[in-house]
Structure formats: C-alpha cells, structure tokens
Scaffold this motif. Sequence first.
Motif, mmCIF file in Angstrom:
data_model
loop_
_atom_site.group_PDB
_atom_site.id
_atom_site.type_symbol
_atom_site.label_atom_id
_atom_site.label_comp_id
_atom_site.label_asym_id
_atom_site.label_seq_id
_atom_site.Cartn_x
_atom_site.Cartn_y
_atom_site.Cartn_z
ATOM 1 N N VAL A 1 30.233 -15.802 21.528
ATOM 2 C CA VAL A 1 30.809 -17.146 21.523
ATOM 3 C C VAL A 1 32.323 -17.082 21.337
ATOM 4 C CG1 VAL A 1 30.848 -19.372 20.347
ATOM 5 C CG2 VAL A 1 28.669 -18.207 20.713
ATOM 6 N N SER B 1 34.045 -15.464 24.510
ATOM 7 C CA SER B 1 34.069 -16.383 25.658
ATOM 8 C C SER B 1 35.125 -17.461 25.460
ATOM 9 C CB SER B 1 32.690 -17.018 25.844
ATOM 10 O OG SER B 1 31.701 -16.037 26.071
ATOM 11 N N SER B 2 35.170 -18.031 24.262
ATOM 12 C CA SER B 2 36.167 -19.068 23.978
ATOM 13 C C SER B 2 37.581 -18.497 24.022
ATOM 14 C CB SER B 2 35.897 -19.686 22.600
ATOM 15 O OG SER B 2 34.582 -20.194 22.510
ATOM 16 N N LEU C 1 38.794 -18.111 27.608
ATOM 17 C CA LEU C 1 39.194 -19.380 28.202
ATOM 18 C C LEU C 1 40.583 -19.793 27.719
ATOM 19 C CD1 LEU C 1 38.597 -21.875 29.905
ATOM 20 C CD2 LEU C 1 37.411 -22.854 27.928
ATOM 21 N N ILE C 2 40.789 -19.743 26.398
ATOM 22 C CA ILE C 2 42.097 -20.118 25.849
ATOM 23 C C ILE C 2 43.166 -19.131 26.295
ATOM 24 C CG2 ILE C 2 43.405 -20.434 23.713
ATOM 25 C CD1 ILE C 2 40.801 -21.352 22.391
ATOM 26 N N TRP D 1 30.756 -21.090 11.897
ATOM 27 C CA TRP D 1 31.627 -21.654 12.925
ATOM 28 C C TRP D 1 33.100 -21.520 12.561
ATOM 29 C CZ3 TRP D 1 29.814 -22.085 17.487
ATOM 30 C CH2 TRP D 1 28.450 -22.333 17.679
ATOM 31 N N LEU E 1 35.728 -19.732 15.033
ATOM 32 C CA LEU E 1 37.016 -20.351 15.349
ATOM 33 C C LEU E 1 38.164 -19.387 15.072
ATOM 34 C CD1 LEU E 1 38.715 -22.816 16.156
ATOM 35 C CD2 LEU E 1 38.569 -23.600 13.775
ATOM 36 N N THR F 1 38.242 -16.628 17.631
ATOM 37 C CA THR F 1 38.695 -17.196 18.902
ATOM 38 C C THR F 1 40.212 -17.314 18.931
ATOM 39 O OG1 THR F 1 36.640 -18.443 19.206
ATOM 40 C CG2 THR F 1 38.587 -19.220 20.388
ATOM 41 N N SER G 1 42.460 -14.808 21.274
ATOM 42 C CA SER G 1 43.017 -15.500 22.436
ATOM 43 C C SER G 1 44.457 -15.082 22.695
ATOM 44 C CB SER G 1 42.939 -17.014 22.236
ATOM 45 O OG SER G 1 43.736 -17.428 21.130
#
Length: 265
Positions: free
Chosen positions: A56, A59-60, A63-64, A135, A139, A142, A146
Amino acid sequence: MTPRNDQTVGEFPWWLLAAGGLGLWFLWRIVSDNLLSQILGTLSRGVWITLFVTLVAFSSACLIGLLLAVASLSRYRVLRQVARFYIEIVRGLPILVLLLYVAFVVAPALVALINHVVEPLGIDPIRTRDFALLWRAVLALTIGYSAFIAEVFRAGLQSVDEGQVEAAKTLGLNGWQRFRFIVFPQAVRTILPPLGNDFIAMIKDSSLVSVLGVLDITQLGKVTAAGNFHYFETYNVVAFLYLTMTVTLSLLLRRFERHMRRRPG
C-alpha cells in the motif's frame, strides 16, 4: 589492459548456493524443532501485515513520486520549486523520525483539521485514536519514499531523447499525449530497476513500524522473544523471514534487468 565491467557475467553464483544451502538447513531445523515451528507460526501472521504495509505504501509513494517528478520538470517555476522543496525536505529526514513525526504530530493535526471542517456540518467529530497506527505508518512510509521515488522517475523521464519529444510535437501531439505515448513508455526501461530496489528497501524499512506497535514481523518477534526468552531462536526466524522475501525479490529483479537489457531499444 583495462578490466571488463561485466567480469561477473557468467560467473557461477557460489554465494547463492551457500545462501540457499543455509536457508534449506534452517528450514529443516524449523520443521524438525517444535520451538522454532511455534515461533514461525506466530511470526507468520506478521508477514501479511509487512506485505500489506509495503504494498500500500509503495503504490501510494509511486503515484505521488510520479506527480512530483512531473512537477519538478514542469515549465512553471512555482511547481518546480514546490516539488524540490518537498523532495529535499523529506529526503533529509530519517525514516524513523518521519514515522514518529507523522504518527504523533501530523496525524493529530489531520484529525483536528477534519473535525474543524465537519463539526459545522453537524457531523460527529472523530478522535485521534480512531486514526489507526497502521495507517499512520503507511502514511509515513508513503511520504518518505515518495521523495526518493520522485528522483527515480525524474531521472527516467530526463533519459528520453529530446529529439523524440520534438518529433512528437511536430506530429501535433499535446503534452499529455507526448507523455503517455512517447516519454513514459521509454522511461520505464530506466525506471523499473531502481524502482525494484526501492521496493526491496521498503520491505526492510517496514520493520520500523514496530515502534508504533504495529504487529508486523519485527513487533511479533519482540513480543514473542519477551514472552519465551528465546531471543536467539526468535530473531533467527525473524531474519530468516526477511531474508527469504528480500533475496527472492532481488533475484527476480536481476532476472528482470537481464530481460530488459536483451530487449531491443
């Protein structure tokens, strides 16, 4: 006479033979030993948490990271500066510090902001503890990754020959079409190998979520060792699980890189 850069090509992987033999021996020890079998059964529940957090968050982050890379190459100065600010600040923070900061500073601030918006609408406010630590960890990873992935994407996008972009312009393709049909498909060849390395690194860094009490492999290992006092056996199994995942992925990544090199340009 200069040494060849590909001197290891075709060399028999003795290290892999040794690692595989050691892994099979330890697997046999686990199967034949009740204590190690119990420890493996307990820690195996954490494998799914580790993989979930990694998949998760990665993948996030991809994208960012892609959005940041595009922004850093934008013709608009504001977008370039904002992207560079984010990338340089986040890359300068250790993942562990970022994890704690997001969990105990950013998450409560987000909850307060959400409550400030929803309370005038008559919606019940949420509590900070409703923001699960799992979560918060996702976060944080991520955000942290990123910034690094953005640099991978940026390097890949810049590796595409400018002449092809100019040719696409003369054919009447707009910016999105040039990116979709010309730039990105070619940049993927450069991007995927380092992206795979970042994925392997995230599997290892996901162990840091244990500081928040998330029940991944590392946290379950700490709890198990504290309960049975068999630290040597427990952390051997922890290391075995991580090595199984990372070495397997490393071998798959190398095979993929060789396949990409053999493909015509």
